[in-house]
Design an enzyme around this catalytic site. Sequence first.
Site, PDB file in Angstrom:
ATOM      1  N   ASP A 205       9.759  -2.867   6.760  1.00 60.18           N
ATOM      2  CA  ASP A 205       9.014  -2.844   8.019  1.00 60.18           C
ATOM      3  C   ASP A 205       7.777  -3.706   7.858  1.00 60.18           C
ATOM      4  O   ASP A 205       7.409  -4.086   6.747  1.00 60.18           O
ATOM      5  CB  ASP A 205       8.577  -1.410   8.334  1.00 60.18           C
ATOM      6  CG  ASP A 205       7.705  -0.844   7.212  1.00 60.18           C
ATOM      7  OD1 ASP A 205       6.469  -1.000   7.294  1.00 60.18           O
ATOM      8  OD2 ASP A 205       8.248  -0.276   6.234  1.00 60.18           O
ATOM      9  N   ASP A 207       3.771  -3.504   8.252  1.00 64.14           N
ATOM     10  CA  ASP A 207       2.791  -2.420   8.261  1.00 64.14           C
ATOM     11  C   ASP A 207       1.986  -2.416   9.555  1.00 64.14           C
ATOM     12  O   ASP A 207       1.976  -3.394  10.313  1.00 64.14           O
ATOM     13  CB  ASP A 207       1.881  -2.566   7.047  1.00 64.14           C
ATOM     14  CG  ASP A 207       1.352  -1.232   6.565  1.00 64.14           C
ATOM     15  OD1 ASP A 207       2.181  -0.312   6.369  1.00 64.14           O
ATOM     16  OD2 ASP A 207       0.146  -1.101   6.378  1.00 64.14           O
TER      17      ASP A 207
END
Length: 266
Positions: A205, A207
Amino acid sequence: MTTRVTAEVAVVGGTGFYSFLDAPAHHEVSTPYGEPSAPVAVGEVAGRRVAFLPRHGADHRHPPHGIPYRANAWALRSLGVRQVLAPCAVGGLGGGVAPGDLVVPDQLVDRTHRRVGSFVESGACHLPFADPYCPGVSAALASADPDVRAGGTMVVVEGPRFSTRAESRHYADQGWSLINMTGAPEAALAREMRQCYAPLALVTDMDAGAETGHGVGQEEVFATFRRNLDRLAGVLTRAIEALPDPDGCSCSTWADEVGPTYEIPG
């Protein structure tokens, strides 16, 4: 007569990575630092004896700040492990990384604060750690697949919460590219055990400070890691086949002159 269990190499599995070997034998290992995260599985990969240990436990019972890091490192060394490959989930902070990227970082920043970070409990024994990862293991990982990126700094935070946007932006402003919750003190403890250690970071992902919207969530991280398990296993298998001889590596020889004040088994 009992045959001593041995392994040359270890893989320490991260989030969602709870098995790696085909038909392994599982071994309970006791340590002076308590029980490791799980029984250690031992089998063969690319003609080498390999140990596998899921750092969170087989059922993910250990949160990042509660992982028995010292027990894990000691248990693997007691089996004879000298080289450790450490796949892990990370968030991206920028620096050109994106979800799905595989990265072998070359630097570490430790922002944890509740963990016992050393085997040293008395005496003078200061670990050389300017370059926290083994160059030989790192090179084997980086060359195992053309899509693996080499280089970058991974900051390790305490967890288990994810970062605020302000924290995430601060880390990115330092030029750090990856964020993780388990890379420290694991890397330093491996070095104290005279082991060659390097991570293989999967970016799951971006952040909180690197994206708009709601920020990162647990299910997003777990789902991305699950989708990449076969890919990770392939990279690790090829890296194990290409690992150099650890004899003479500074990851071990540092202790020849310093003289550790704690037990190194095996």
